[in-house]
Motif scaffolding. Structure first.
Motif, PDB file in Angstrom:
ATOM      1  N   ASN A 187     -11.069  -0.844   3.507  1.00  0.00           N
ATOM      2  CA  ASN A 187      -9.637  -1.077   3.327  1.00  0.00           C
ATOM      3  C   ASN A 187      -8.827   0.217   3.226  1.00  0.00           C
ATOM      4  O   ASN A 187      -7.596   0.176   3.325  1.00  0.00           O
ATOM      5  N   LEU A 188      -9.504   1.338   3.031  1.00  0.00           N
ATOM      6  CA  LEU A 188      -8.792   2.614   3.030  1.00  0.00           C
ATOM      7  C   LEU A 188      -8.233   2.935   4.409  1.00  0.00           C
ATOM      8  O   LEU A 188      -7.313   3.735   4.551  1.00  0.00           O
ATOM      9  N   ASP A 189      -8.819   2.314   5.426  1.00  0.00           N
ATOM     10  CA  ASP A 189      -8.314   2.399   6.796  1.00  0.00           C
ATOM     11  C   ASP A 189      -8.279   3.827   7.333  1.00  0.00           C
ATOM     12  O   ASP A 189      -7.277   4.291   7.880  1.00  0.00           O
ATOM     13  N   VAL A 190      -9.417   4.532   7.168  1.00  0.00           N
ATOM     14  CA  VAL A 190      -9.570   5.854   7.764  1.00  0.00           C
ATOM     15  C   VAL A 190     -10.560   5.707   8.915  1.00  0.00           C
ATOM     16  O   VAL A 190     -11.761   5.534   8.696  1.00  0.00           O
ATOM     17  N   ALA A 216      -6.302   6.084  -4.709  1.00  0.00           N
ATOM     18  CA  ALA A 216      -6.725   5.673  -3.371  1.00  0.00           C
ATOM     19  C   ALA A 216      -6.105   6.582  -2.314  1.00  0.00           C
ATOM     20  O   ALA A 216      -6.729   6.901  -1.295  1.00  0.00           O
ATOM     21  N   ASP A 217      -4.870   7.035  -2.560  1.00  0.00           N
ATOM     22  CA  ASP A 217      -4.208   7.929  -1.611  1.00  0.00           C
ATOM     23  C   ASP A 217      -4.908   9.283  -1.563  1.00  0.00           C
ATOM     24  O   ASP A 217      -5.064   9.874  -0.487  1.00  0.00           O
ATOM     25  N   ARG A 220      -7.991   8.722   0.481  1.00  0.00           N
ATOM     26  CA  ARG A 220      -7.652   8.507   1.895  1.00  0.00           C
ATOM     27  C   ARG A 220      -7.345   9.840   2.582  1.00  0.00           C
ATOM     28  O   ARG A 220      -7.817  10.105   3.697  1.00  0.00           O
ATOM     29  N   LYS A 221      -6.569  10.698   1.922  1.00  0.00           N
ATOM     30  CA  LYS A 221      -6.206  11.992   2.504  1.00  0.00           C
ATOM     31  C   LYS A 221      -7.428  12.888   2.681  1.00  0.00           C
ATOM     32  O   LYS A 221      -7.587  13.549   3.711  1.00  0.00           O
ATOM     33  N   ALA A 224      -9.576  11.631   5.526  1.00  0.00           N
ATOM     34  CA  ALA A 224      -8.964  11.902   6.828  1.00  0.00           C
ATOM     35  C   ALA A 224      -9.241  13.333   7.272  1.00  0.00           C
ATOM     36  O   ALA A 224      -9.519  13.585   8.455  1.00  0.00           O
TER      37      ALA A 224
END
Length: 274
Positions: A187-190, A216-217, A220-221, A224
């Motif tokens: 669900n982090l969508d990376v 979560a951000d 995610r960063k 990425a």
């Protein structure tokens, strides 16, 4: 501002047509090159080398050479106005374009530098090269260079990028608790992250969010960055290239297994072996 055709990056470092005989090509100078992607411990290693008493002069780093040499060259080639580029994906696009014209990439850019030896007579240090093409070119073009490849697992790199300085402890504390659903990582969508990390590593990273230690951000960063770099650089191929082209001038260090002071001592041994 420097002579016509010569760009000054800092008072004793530039590229182009040197303005006086005091400037020597970097290939003629003793040089230590740190090799590794983001989060392997390059900044920590630099600090450890200083504490160990190594005298060196730090060259403009990878980011500055990208900003001052590589991106302007590609903007000029494309007929674009020269200017700063902050977007990470766009920066990767420029560096990929540079490699199409200069196969040695950052290694080739590094080899173009000139040093004013009257200002800076000692050991130079560059942080850092990454890809197979970069180290192959640099090893061939810079005969006095010594290369230190710093390595760490991708999961450790992610944890470090989120500001955690104790990745080994983080992993040890969570590796026995694989109870989270895989969907939470997805669900982090990376894009590409699922394939890069094992289920256990995914659990470890998601648990940092669940415990409130990172957001979560943040995760995610960091993901990425690591995923994008792995699309462009293969640490295993980089290591193989160094061990093939400059085996006696190369040191490979695991920055999880070795403490910073141990890494520094190993580097000092490499330099003494000259």
């Amino acid at each position: 501002m420097g002579e016509p055709g010569f760009v000054v990056l800092q008072p004793d470092v530039g590229y182009g047509e040197p303005p006086s005989p005091a400037w020597q090509p970097i290939r003629a100078r003793p040089l230590l090159v740190l090799v590794g992607v983001t989060g392997v411990g390059k900044s920590t290693t630099l600090a450890a080398l200083r504490r160990a008493g190594l005298a060196f002069h730090l060259l403009p780093d990878r980011r500055e050479l990208t900003d001052r040499l590589i991106i302007p060259a590609m903007q000029a080639l494309a007929g674009e106005a020269s200017g700063p580029v902050a977007d990470r994906a766009q920066r990767f696009a420029y560096t990929r374009a540079y490699r199409q014209h200069h196969p040695g990439g950052m290694g080739e850019a590094l080899s173009m530098l000139w040093i004013d030896v009257e200002q800076t007579p000692g050991l130079l240090l560059f942080d850092g090269l990454r890809g197979e093409n970069e180290v192959t070119f640099a090893a061939q073009a810079l005969p006095q260079a010594r290369f230190v490849m710093l390595d760490a697992p991708d999961v450790v790199r992610v944890i470090r990028l989120m500001g955690r300085q104790d990745p080994f402890d983080v992993i040890a504390a969570r590796s026995a608790h694989p109870a989270h659903e895989m969907q939470r990582f997805t669900n982090l969508d990376v894009e590409g992250a699922d394939a890069l990390f094992t289920p256990q590593e995914q659990h470890i990273l998601v648990d940092l969010v669940s415990s409130g230690e990172v957001t979560a951000d943040d995760l995610r960063k960091a993901l990425a960055i690591v995923v994008e770099e792995r699309r462009n650089y293969d640490p295993a191929a980089t290591r193989a290239a160094l061990e093939k082209t400059a085996p006696e001038r190369t040191l490979v260090v695991d920055t999880v297994a070795d403490a910073p002071h141990t890494v520094a001592l190993k580097i000092l041994e490499l330099l003494r072996a000259r």
